[in-house]
Design an enzyme around this catalytic site. Structure first.
Site, PDB file in Angstrom:
ATOM      1  N   THR A  94       0.850  -1.201   0.000  1.00  0.00           N
ATOM      2  CA  THR A  94       0.000   0.000   0.000  1.00  0.00           C
ATOM      3  C   THR A  94       0.888   1.255   0.000  1.00  0.00           C
ATOM      4  O   THR A  94       2.063   1.184   0.355  1.00  0.00           O
ATOM      5  CB  THR A  94      -0.924   0.028   1.238  1.00  0.00           C
ATOM      6  OG1 THR A  94      -0.099  -0.054   2.408  1.00  0.00           O
ATOM      7  CG2 THR A  94      -1.917  -1.114   1.223  1.00  0.00           C
ATOM      8  N   VAL A 150      13.635   0.019   1.805  1.00  0.00           N
ATOM      9  CA  VAL A 150      14.839   0.854   1.708  1.00  0.00           C
ATOM     10  C   VAL A 150      15.548   0.561   0.393  1.00  0.00           C
ATOM     11  O   VAL A 150      16.052  -0.540   0.180  1.00  0.00           O
ATOM     12  CB  VAL A 150      15.810   0.588   2.880  1.00  0.00           C
ATOM     13  CG1 VAL A 150      17.044   1.488   2.754  1.00  0.00           C
ATOM     14  CG2 VAL A 150      15.131   0.809   4.218  1.00  0.00           C
ATOM     15  N   LYS A 222      13.872   5.996   5.603  1.00  0.00           N
ATOM     16  CA  LYS A 222      14.700   4.857   5.177  1.00  0.00           C
ATOM     17  C   LYS A 222      15.928   4.713   6.074  1.00  0.00           C
ATOM     18  O   LYS A 222      16.342   3.599   6.406  1.00  0.00           O
ATOM     19  CB  LYS A 222      15.127   5.057   3.720  1.00  0.00           C
ATOM     20  CG  LYS A 222      13.964   4.993   2.727  1.00  0.00           C
ATOM     21  CD  LYS A 222      14.398   5.483   1.358  1.00  0.00           C
ATOM     22  CE  LYS A 222      13.244   5.533   0.378  1.00  0.00           C
ATOM     23  NZ  LYS A 222      13.567   6.297  -0.839  1.00  0.00           N
ATOM     24  N   GLY A 314      11.117   2.112  -8.201  1.00  0.00           N
ATOM     25  CA  GLY A 314      10.597   1.581  -9.463  1.00  0.00           C
ATOM     26  C   GLY A 314       9.787   0.321  -9.202  1.00  0.00           C
ATOM     27  O   GLY A 314      10.035  -0.384  -8.219  1.00  0.00           O
TER      28      GLY A 314
END
Ligand code: HSE
Length: 339
Positions: A94, A150, A222, A314
């Site tokens: 999500t 991450v 991250k 990506g």
């Protein structure tokens, strides 16, 4: 072995994962003797559910809206059904809500409370509630994997397993592709901040709210996960000192350049501190990467720096990280089964 899974979130990352699962399903079956059965896909407005297993080919046909599929039911919610579906693994892909971690946080807690293993590409639960989630997974003896959170497919978290005989003492990283792209363009082409940001948005890397990128929050989230995982900390994003790149002027970049430096947006974990801020680094430094790439430099006690570089975002990049996590779980479950 049969592994019953559900996917929550069929956006770019979720769909890429399904595509990769489709491509690798047979190999997984041959190599690990494991049949991955996708029981459900949840979206915001409903779910596709078939306890005999959904057919991936049907779901990945671009010309057919998956909401037209005969197994689609409106208004079903993952949080209500996770406990009822007899699942082995719950995958959350999500979108990130950096303030609440929802809806992923609820999904993760619900799954773990029901002894279901978890894979997540949503980072917010881990930079907000890392300790709580890890303890819950531990108490329920569940696997919880989140490599995609991450730097997507860069093995930023699982590198720990390969450095087990060493000790990671410090992290220096560039963890936000959008900010790095903007600074790179401002440095190499003297392009103003606003134009470079627009370009980065067009590349599809920026968050829906780009302030999360240029304000440093995405990188800080991250960094928290990296530091907790690799340095054994239990911090949250509230512990991070965060400064974005919005105040960096073309003039500052030009002056740095004259002295052989470049301005980079670094994320640093050292001496119990988490810092995200623009810093000047030597032009020849390994951290001087350009474009949307991410870099993670780990300082180790016995082997000096270990450096990972690659695409940090990506669909297929993150989707492949989820598939790695799934295969990890399959392998671990097999080990337990054979004991
Ligand atoms: N907006 C993020 C970036 C995407 O620019 O790196 C991955 O979290």
């Amino acid at each position: 072995m049969e592994l019953k899974i559900c996917l929550i979130g069929k956006g770019t990352v979720g769909t890429s994962f399904l595509e990769l699962l489709k491509r690798k399903k047979e190999i997984i079956k041959e190599r690990y003797n494991c049949e991955c059965k996708l029981l459900a896909i949840f979206e915001r407005d409903g779910a596709l559910i078939n306890e005999d297993g959904l057919i991936l080919d049907e779901l990945l046909n671009d010309s057919i809206d998956f909401r037209e599929n005969k197994f689609w039911k409106k208004n079903l919610k993952a949080k209500d059904l996770i406990s009822k579906l007899n699942l082995d693994v719950c995958i959350d892909a999500t979108p990130t809500n950096p303030n609440t971690g929802e809806p992923a946080l609820t999904h993760i807690i619900e799954a773990l409370n029901n002894k279901i293993d978890v894979i997540s590409s949503n980072k917010a639960p881990f930079f907000l509630e890392y300790k709580r989630i890890k303890e819950l997974a531990n108490d329920n003896k569940c696997f919880i994997r989140y490599e995609a959170t991450v730097a997507s497919c860069i093995p930023a978290l699982s590198i720990k397993e390969n450095l087990i005989g060493n000790k990671i003492t410090q992290i220096k990283a560039i963890l936000n592709g959008t900010s790095n792209y903007i600074l790179s363009r401002m440095t190499s082409e003297n392009i103003p901040f606003e134009i470079a940001l627009k370009e980065a948005q067009e590349l599809g890397y920026a968050e829906a709210n780009p302030n999360l990128d240029v304000g440093g929050f995405d990188a800080a989230g991250k960094l928290v996960i990296l530091a907790n995982e690799l340095l054994g900390w239990t911090k949250t994003i509230k512990d991070a000192k965060i400064e974005g790149i919005t105040k960096i002027t073309p003039n500052a970049i030009k002056l740095a350049k004259l002295d052989g430096y470049v301005v980079k947006h670094l994320a640093i974990a050292e001496n119990d501190n988490l810092i995200v801020e623009p810093r000047m680094i030597k032009k020849g430094s390994p951290l001087n990467i350009s474009g949307t790439l991410n870099i993670i430099e780990l300082q180790t006690q016995y082997a000096g720096p270990v450096i990972l570089i690659g695409k940090g975002a990506g669909g297929f990049e993150a989707g492949s990280a989820i598939l790695n996590d799934l295969i990890y779980i399959i392998k671990e479950r097999k080990k337990i089964g054979s004991n």
